[in-house]
Design a protein around this motif. Structure first.
Motif, PDB file in Angstrom:
ATOM      1  N   UNK A 138      39.636  53.295  17.858  1.00 42.94           N
ATOM      2  CA  UNK A 138      39.421  51.854  17.988  1.00 42.94           C
ATOM      3  C   UNK A 138      39.334  51.363  19.433  1.00 42.94           C
ATOM      4  N   UNK A 139      39.848  52.133  20.384  1.00 40.32           N
ATOM      5  CA  UNK A 139      39.786  51.687  21.787  1.00 40.32           C
ATOM      6  C   UNK A 139      38.596  52.264  22.534  1.00 40.32           C
ATOM      7  N   UNK A 140      37.890  53.194  21.910  1.00 36.74           N
ATOM      8  CA  UNK A 140      36.772  53.842  22.601  1.00 36.74           C
ATOM      9  C   UNK A 140      35.592  52.901  22.810  1.00 36.74           C
ATOM     10  N   UNK A 141      35.522  51.835  22.014  1.00 40.25           N
ATOM     11  CA  UNK A 141      34.399  50.914  22.134  1.00 40.25           C
ATOM     12  C   UNK A 141      34.562  49.866  23.222  1.00 40.25           C
ATOM     13  N   UNK A 142      35.711  49.817  23.883  1.00 43.10           N
ATOM     14  CA  UNK A 142      35.921  48.830  24.944  1.00 43.10           C
ATOM     15  C   UNK A 142      34.996  49.136  26.119  1.00 43.10           C
ATOM     16  N   UNK A 143      34.380  48.113  26.646  1.00 42.52           N
ATOM     17  CA  UNK A 143      33.496  48.260  27.799  1.00 42.52           C
ATOM     18  C   UNK A 143      34.253  48.990  28.915  1.00 42.52           C
ATOM     19  N   UNK A 144      33.696  50.088  29.388  1.00 40.64           N
ATOM     20  CA  UNK A 144      34.382  50.928  30.377  1.00 40.64           C
ATOM     21  C   UNK A 144      34.635  50.185  31.685  1.00 40.64           C
ATOM     22  N   UNK A 145      33.858  49.144  31.954  1.00 39.73           N
ATOM     23  CA  UNK A 145      34.079  48.383  33.186  1.00 39.73           C
ATOM     24  C   UNK A 145      35.407  47.628  33.145  1.00 39.73           C
ATOM     25  N   UNK A 146      35.985  47.466  31.961  1.00 45.59           N
ATOM     26  CA  UNK A 146      37.269  46.775  31.822  1.00 45.59           C
ATOM     27  C   UNK A 146      38.456  47.723  31.973  1.00 45.59           C
ATOM     28  N   UNK A 147      38.183  49.031  31.992  1.00 41.82           N
ATOM     29  CA  UNK A 147      39.255  50.024  31.945  1.00 41.82           C
ATOM     30  C   UNK A 147      39.642  50.532  33.322  1.00 41.82           C
ATOM     31  N   UNK A 148      40.882  50.996  33.427  1.00 41.08           N
ATOM     32  CA  UNK A 148      41.386  51.625  34.643  1.00 41.08           C
ATOM     33  C   UNK A 148      41.162  53.133  34.565  1.00 41.08           C
ATOM     34  N   UNK A 149      40.794  53.734  35.681  1.00 44.75           N
ATOM     35  CA  UNK A 149      40.622  55.185  35.713  1.00 44.75           C
ATOM     36  C   UNK A 149      41.973  55.864  35.491  1.00 44.75           C
ATOM     37  N   UNK A 150      41.930  57.021  34.851  1.00 46.25           N
ATOM     38  CA  UNK A 150      43.132  57.811  34.597  1.00 46.25           C
ATOM     39  C   UNK A 150      43.531  58.522  35.882  1.00 46.25           C
ATOM     40  N   UNK A 151      44.826  58.548  36.178  1.00 50.95           N
ATOM     41  CA  UNK A 151      45.250  59.144  37.447  1.00 50.95           C
ATOM     42  C   UNK A 151      45.384  60.660  37.389  1.00 50.95           C
ATOM     43  N   UNK A 152      45.324  61.254  36.200  1.00 52.99           N
ATOM     44  CA  UNK A 152      45.504  62.702  36.072  1.00 52.99           C
ATOM     45  C   UNK A 152      44.257  63.438  35.595  1.00 52.99           C
ATOM     46  N   UNK A 153      43.347  62.741  34.914  1.00 54.95           N
ATOM     47  CA  UNK A 153      42.213  63.415  34.288  1.00 54.95           C
ATOM     48  C   UNK A 153      40.904  62.738  34.687  1.00 54.95           C
ATOM     49  N   UNK A 154      39.977  63.537  35.203  1.00 59.80           N
ATOM     50  CA  UNK A 154      38.672  63.007  35.584  1.00 59.80           C
ATOM     51  C   UNK A 154      37.918  62.522  34.346  1.00 59.80           C
ATOM     52  N   UNK A 155      37.176  61.443  34.500  1.00 58.63           N
ATOM     53  CA  UNK A 155      36.363  60.877  33.422  1.00 58.63           C
ATOM     54  C   UNK A 155      37.199  60.402  32.233  1.00 58.63           C
ATOM     55  N   UNK A 156      38.485  60.156  32.455  1.00 64.74           N
ATOM     56  CA  UNK A 156      39.355  59.585  31.439  1.00 64.74           C
ATOM     57  C   UNK A 156      39.842  58.222  31.935  1.00 64.74           C
ATOM     58  N   UNK A 157      40.407  57.439  31.008  1.00 65.69           N
ATOM     59  CA  UNK A 157      40.831  56.092  31.349  1.00 65.69           C
ATOM     60  C   UNK A 157      42.271  55.841  30.897  1.00 65.69           C
ATOM     61  N   UNK A 158      42.896  54.886  31.546  1.00 63.37           N
ATOM     62  CA  UNK A 158      44.233  54.469  31.152  1.00 63.37           C
ATOM     63  C   UNK A 158      44.161  53.926  29.719  1.00 63.37           C
ATOM     64  N   UNK A 159      44.917  54.514  28.787  1.00 62.11           N
ATOM     65  CA  UNK A 159      44.789  54.082  27.393  1.00 62.11           C
ATOM     66  C   UNK A 159      45.629  52.861  27.022  1.00 62.11           C
ATOM     67  N   UNK A 160      46.475  52.364  27.912  1.00 59.79           N
ATOM     68  CA  UNK A 160      47.470  51.362  27.532  1.00 59.79           C
ATOM     69  C   UNK A 160      46.885  49.949  27.440  1.00 59.79           C
ATOM     70  N   UNK A 161      45.807  49.800  26.713  1.00 54.52           N
ATOM     71  CA  UNK A 161      45.090  48.522  26.660  1.00 54.52           C
ATOM     72  C   UNK A 161      45.836  47.455  25.866  1.00 54.52           C
ATOM     73  N   UNK A 162      46.822  47.857  25.059  1.00 58.58           N
ATOM     74  CA  UNK A 162      47.572  46.880  24.278  1.00 58.58           C
ATOM     75  C   UNK A 162      48.496  46.034  25.154  1.00 58.58           C
ATOM     76  N   UNK A 163      48.644  46.392  26.435  1.00 60.90           N
ATOM     77  CA  UNK A 163      49.561  45.667  27.304  1.00 60.90           C
ATOM     78  C   UNK A 163      49.064  44.282  27.705  1.00 60.90           C
ATOM     79  N   UNK A 164      47.825  43.961  27.391  1.00 59.83           N
ATOM     80  CA  UNK A 164      47.318  42.615  27.653  1.00 59.83           C
ATOM     81  C   UNK A 164      46.532  42.130  26.436  1.00 59.83           C
ATOM     82  N   UNK A 165      46.839  40.935  25.927  1.00 62.61           N
ATOM     83  CA  UNK A 165      46.152  40.437  24.733  1.00 62.61           C
ATOM     84  C   UNK A 165      44.642  40.356  24.884  1.00 62.61           C
ATOM     85  N   UNK A 166      44.158  40.094  26.089  1.00 69.70           N
ATOM     86  CA  UNK A 166      42.718  39.955  26.284  1.00 69.70           C
ATOM     87  C   UNK A 166      41.972  41.248  25.975  1.00 69.70           C
TER      88      UNK A 166
END
Length: 317
Positions: free
Chosen positions: A105-133
Motif C-alpha cells: 500500500x505504500x509503494x504507490x506514494x510519489x517517490x518525490x515525497x519520500x526520504x532516501x534510505x540511509x542503509x540501502x541504495x534505491x530504497x526509501x524510509x518506510x515510516x510514512x505513517x508518522x505524518x497524516x499527510x
C-alpha cells in the motif's frame, strides 16, 4: 405439482450459500496495525481484518509464522506496507502475489515525497505513517484495493474513506498547532531509531535516531558517544523510548550524559513501528499519532491538552 414444488425449494436451497457468500465480509490480512486500521476504517462492515503484527512488534525483524501463512493464503486480500519495511518477508509476498491479491500500500506514494534510505541504495524510509499527510495516500490505496475486489461496494468504501481522510486532516491541524508551541531551541527529537524523519520534516523538528531507519542496523559505541556529546553541548534534556524497540541504547545515552554531569530524562514512550494495545484509542492510527504528538510537545516545553486532541488518551499530561 409435488415434484415441481420440490425442485423450486431445492433451487432456493442451492442458491442460498451463494447469496450468503456474496454478502459475507471480505477477509483481509494486513501486516501492521496501522494498515489494518486503515482497512477497517475504509471497509467498515464489508471487511473482516486480521493484523499479523500486534502492539510492540518490530516489523523490520518480523518473519511470517505458520499461522500467518495459513491466514494469508485463505484471505481475499493481503495488504503489506512495502518500502522495505517488512524486509524479512518481501520474497514471500512476491511469491504469494502470483496466487492471491496482494497489495503493497505504500509503494504507490510519489517517490518525490519520500526520504532516501540511509542503509540501502534505491530504497526509501518506510515510516510514512508518522505524518497524516503521507498516510492519506495509503488510505486511498487501501480504498482502491477494496474497490477493485468488491466494486459493488465502491460507494460505501468511498464514503468511509472520505470520512477517515477528514479525520486525518483534523489530526494534521492538531499536530501543526500543538507542535508549533514547542520553543524553537527545544525542537530536537532523540529516539531509539530513525523512525521520525517524516515527522521532523513535516513539523520542523531535528530528529536524531540512535539506530538507522531499520532497527536491524547496529547502534555502535561511536554513535552513542556522538549523541552523548550533542546532548551535553546543546543542553538537550529529554530523549524518547519507543514501544517496539528496546530502550537499552536510550538508557546508555542517559547514563553517558550523566557521566558528564548533564541530566537527561525520558520524555515519554512513543509509538514508532506499532500502535498501542488493541481495543484502546492508542490502538488506532488516530490515537497512535495523537499520543505521539501530545507526548513530544508536552515533554519539550509546550502546553498540551491533558488527554490529547479529543480528550481520549488514556494517560494525562
Amino acid at each position: 405439482m409435488i415434484r415441481r414444488s420440490f425442485l423450486v425449494v431445492l433451487g432456493l436451497v442451492a442458491a442460498m450459500p451463494l447469496a450468503a457468500w456474496a454478502q459475507s465480509p471480505l477477509k483481509v490480512v494486513a501486516t501492521t496495525g496501522m494498515i489494518a486500521d486503515a482497512a477497517r476504517q475504509v471497509g467498515g462492515d464489508q471487511v473482516e481484518v486480521k493484523a499479523l503484527m500486534g502492539p510492540g512488534v518490530d516489523p523490520h525483524a518480523y518473519r511470517q509464522t505458520r499461522s500467518d501463512i495459513v491466514a494469508m493464503t485463505r484471505a481475499d486480500l493481503v495488504l503489506w506496507h512495502g518500502l522495505y519495511l517488512e524486509a524479512q518477508m518481501e520474497e514471500f509476498f512476491h511469491d504469494l502475489g502470483r496466487k492471491r491479491t496482494v497489495v503493497a500500500v505504500a509503494e504507490g506514494i510519489d517517490k518525490s515525497k519520500l526520504r532516501a534510505h540511509d542503509d540501502y541504495a534505491d530504497k526509501y524510509d518506510p515510516h510514512v505513517w508518522m505524518t497524516p499527510d503521507l498516510w492519506r495516500d495509503v488510505v486511498v490505496e487501501v480504498q482502491q484495493a477494496l474497490t477493485d475486489l468488491r466494486p459493488e461496494a465502491a460507494e460505501t468504501f468511498a464514503a468511509n474513506a472520505e470520512r477517515h481522510l477528514a479525520e486525518l486532516d483534523r489530526l494534521s491541524d492538531y499536530a501543526e498547532t500543538t507542535l508549533a508551541a514547542v520553543p524553537e531551541n527545544n525542537r530536537v527529537l532523540v529516539t531509539a531509531h530513525d523512525a521520525f524523519g517524516y515527522f521532523g520534516r513535516s513539523f520542523g523538528f531535528e530528529v536524531m535516531g540512535i539506530q538507522g531507519i531499520s532497527t536491524q542496523s547496529e547502534a555502535g559505541l561511536n554513535r552513542i558517544g556522538e549523541l552523548v556529546d550533542i546532548l551535553v553541548e546543546r543542553k538537550i534534556s529529554a530523549v524518547f523510548v519507543e514501544s517496539s524497540v528496546s530502550d537499552r541504547s536510550v538508557r546508555a545515552l542517559i547514563e553517558g550524559a550523566a557521566a558528564k554531569d548533564h541530566e537527561v530524562n525520558v520524555g515519554g514512550e512513543l509509538f514508532s513501528d506499532a500502535m498501542g494495545e488493541e481495543d484502546t484509542y492508542e490502538g488506532t492510527y488516530l490515537g497512535m499519532l495523537d499520543h505521539n504528538i501530545t507526548v513530544i510537545a508536552g515533554a519539550l516545553g509546550a502546553d498540551v491538552p491533558e488527554r490529547g486532541m479529543d480528550g481520549r488518551l488514556s494517560a494525562g499530561f
